[in-house]
Design a protein around this motif. Sequence first.
Motif, PDB file in Angstrom:
ATOM      1  N   GLY A 250       0.795  -1.217   0.000  1.00 13.26           N
ATOM      2  CA  GLY A 250       0.000   0.000   0.000  1.00 13.26           C
ATOM      3  C   GLY A 250       0.827   1.266   0.000  1.00 13.26           C
ATOM      4  N   LYS A 251       1.855   1.319   0.807  1.00 10.36           N
ATOM      5  CA  LYS A 251       2.641   2.554   0.903  1.00 10.36           C
ATOM      6  C   LYS A 251       3.442   2.811  -0.378  1.00 10.36           C
ATOM      7  N   ASP A 252       3.777   1.742  -1.116  1.00 15.59           N
ATOM      8  CA  ASP A 252       4.457   1.930  -2.397  1.00 15.59           C
ATOM      9  C   ASP A 252       3.487   2.452  -3.451  1.00 15.59           C
ATOM     10  N   LEU A 253       2.297   1.883  -3.486  1.00 10.69           N
ATOM     11  CA  LEU A 253       1.296   2.326  -4.459  1.00 10.69           C
ATOM     12  C   LEU A 253       0.909   3.779  -4.226  1.00 10.69           C
ATOM     13  N   ASP A 254       0.884   4.195  -2.962  1.00 16.92           N
ATOM     14  CA  ASP A 254       0.564   5.595  -2.647  1.00 16.92           C
ATOM     15  C   ASP A 254       1.558   6.550  -3.295  1.00 16.92           C
ATOM     16  N   ILE A 255       2.796   6.098  -3.437  1.00 18.74           N
ATOM     17  CA  ILE A 255       3.837   6.911  -4.076  1.00 18.74           C
ATOM     18  C   ILE A 255       3.788   6.765  -5.600  1.00 18.74           C
ATOM     19  N   LEU A 256       3.700   5.518  -6.050  1.00 19.93           N
ATOM     20  CA  LEU A 256       3.868   5.222  -7.475  1.00 19.93           C
ATOM     21  C   LEU A 256       2.662   5.572  -8.328  1.00 19.93           C
ATOM     22  N   VAL A 257       1.516   5.830  -7.710  1.00 19.87           N
ATOM     23  CA  VAL A 257       0.331   6.221  -8.479  1.00 19.87           C
ATOM     24  C   VAL A 257       0.567   7.528  -9.223  1.00 19.87           C
ATOM     25  N   ASN A 258       1.517   8.320  -8.729  1.00 17.33           N
ATOM     26  CA  ASN A 258       1.849   9.591  -9.379  1.00 17.33           C
ATOM     27  C   ASN A 258       3.200   9.526 -10.085  1.00 17.33           C
ATOM     28  N   ASP A 259       3.676   8.331 -10.359  1.00 19.07           N
ATOM     29  CA  ASP A 259       4.986   8.160 -10.993  1.00 19.07           C
ATOM     30  C   ASP A 259       5.012   8.790 -12.383  1.00 19.07           C
ATOM     31  N   GLU A 260       6.184   9.247 -12.787  1.00 20.63           N
ATOM     32  CA  GLU A 260       6.332   9.867 -14.106  1.00 20.63           C
ATOM     33  C   GLU A 260       6.209   8.861 -15.238  1.00 20.63           C
ATOM     34  N   SER A 261       6.424   7.584 -14.941  1.00 17.98           N
ATOM     35  CA  SER A 261       6.371   6.545 -15.979  1.00 17.98           C
ATOM     36  C   SER A 261       4.964   5.957 -16.083  1.00 17.98           C
ATOM     37  N   CYS A 262       4.442   5.911 -17.302  1.00 18.77           N
ATOM     38  CA  CYS A 262       3.111   5.327 -17.509  1.00 18.77           C
ATOM     39  C   CYS A 262       3.120   3.829 -17.228  1.00 18.77           C
ATOM     40  N   SER A 263       4.266   3.186 -17.423  1.00 22.17           N
ATOM     41  CA  SER A 263       4.363   1.747 -17.145  1.00 22.17           C
ATOM     42  C   SER A 263       4.193   1.477 -15.656  1.00 22.17           C
ATOM     43  N   VAL A 264       4.737   2.353 -14.842  1.00 19.00           N
ATOM     44  CA  VAL A 264       4.604   2.211 -13.393  1.00 19.00           C
ATOM     45  C   VAL A 264       3.161   2.477 -12.978  1.00 19.00           C
ATOM     46  N   ARG A 265       2.574   3.539 -13.506  1.00 21.78           N
ATOM     47  CA  ARG A 265       1.181   3.866 -13.156  1.00 21.78           C
ATOM     48  C   ARG A 265       0.246   2.750 -13.608  1.00 21.78           C
ATOM     49  N   ALA A 266       0.554   2.131 -14.752  1.00 24.25           N
ATOM     50  CA  ALA A 266      -0.259   1.009 -15.233  1.00 24.25           C
ATOM     51  C   ALA A 266      -0.178  -0.162 -14.265  1.00 24.25           C
ATOM     52  N   ALA A 267       1.020  -0.412 -13.733  1.00 23.46           N
ATOM     53  CA  ALA A 267       1.193  -1.492 -12.756  1.00 23.46           C
ATOM     54  C   ALA A 267       0.393  -1.205 -11.491  1.00 23.46           C
ATOM     55  N   VAL A 268       0.318   0.060 -11.116  1.00 17.57           N
ATOM     56  CA  VAL A 268      -0.496   0.455  -9.961  1.00 17.57           C
ATOM     57  C   VAL A 268      -1.976   0.224 -10.266  1.00 17.57           C
ATOM     58  N   ALA A 269      -2.412   0.620 -11.459  1.00 18.13           N
ATOM     59  CA  ALA A 269      -3.825   0.478 -11.839  1.00 18.13           C
ATOM     60  C   ALA A 269      -4.276  -0.978 -11.819  1.00 18.13           C
TER      61      ALA A 269
END
Length: 286
Positions: free
Chosen positions: A117-136
């Motif tokens: 959870g604490k990682d997703l809270d950070i990575l949801v706003n990541d500059e990389s769309c690949s990272v945000r997709a992994a969060v989604a």
Amino acid sequence: EIENLKIYDKIKLIESEDISDEVLNIIVNDEDCYICTKIATSGCDKDMNILINNKDYNIYATFAKNSVNKDLYILLNNEESNVYVTVSIQRRDKYLDILVNDEDYDVRVAVAKYGRGKDLDILVNDESCSVRAAVAEHGRDKDLNILVNDENWFVRKIVAKHGRDKDLDILIDDENSFIRGAVAKYGRDKDLDVLVNDNSYYVRAAVAERGRDKDLDILVNDKDWFVRKIVTEHGRDKDLDVLVNDENRDVRAAVAKFGRRKDLNILVNDEDDIVRKAAIEKITKK
């Protein structure tokens, strides 16, 4: 003499339970990365002390999977992103705390996939769309509330896949046809009622895939052959009656595959070689 053995024979030596320390000390310095990788899987401390200085990232990666804590800290400073990802795969919280802020997006994707959870809270706003997709992909409501309006179409497509009503209400009007196609695939009846008349053949094809009778009644006469071909694949008799005379050969060939005798009698004399072949093959199998 050991150095001259073939790779297969060296592997047999490594896998044998009674291999001597003397032999292993020789093989661990082998020039072949595959041999070193096999040794790395053993996790033997004395061999690890040698392999940790090897420059081949495949060996590093295997090393990371079999290493103890002190070695993983060394590997965190490796330049190869493959090694970072392997370390994150260990899923040890203290390493994820470091890697969540790694400069390589592949590493941050690997961290996101574990879904702390604490990682997703950070990575949801990541500059990389690949990272945000992994969060989604995790489908947390508070993440989807943000990502439904993401600038990247692939991220929004993953949001649509979760099928939340409030997301579908927004994404049904998305300018990207792939997003609307995802809404058609995962959406509600009221979404299909709208998208059956979409201006994109890709979206209408996605509607046809769902196979609702009232949609097929419309799409059997679609202007795009690909959509009509998908209608054919549902095998409704009244659609085949129409599409057996379709102007597109791929549609007619699709009709032939259903093997209705009255269709084959027509299509065996078709002007197109592909259609005739499909009809003949079906007749031969009967």
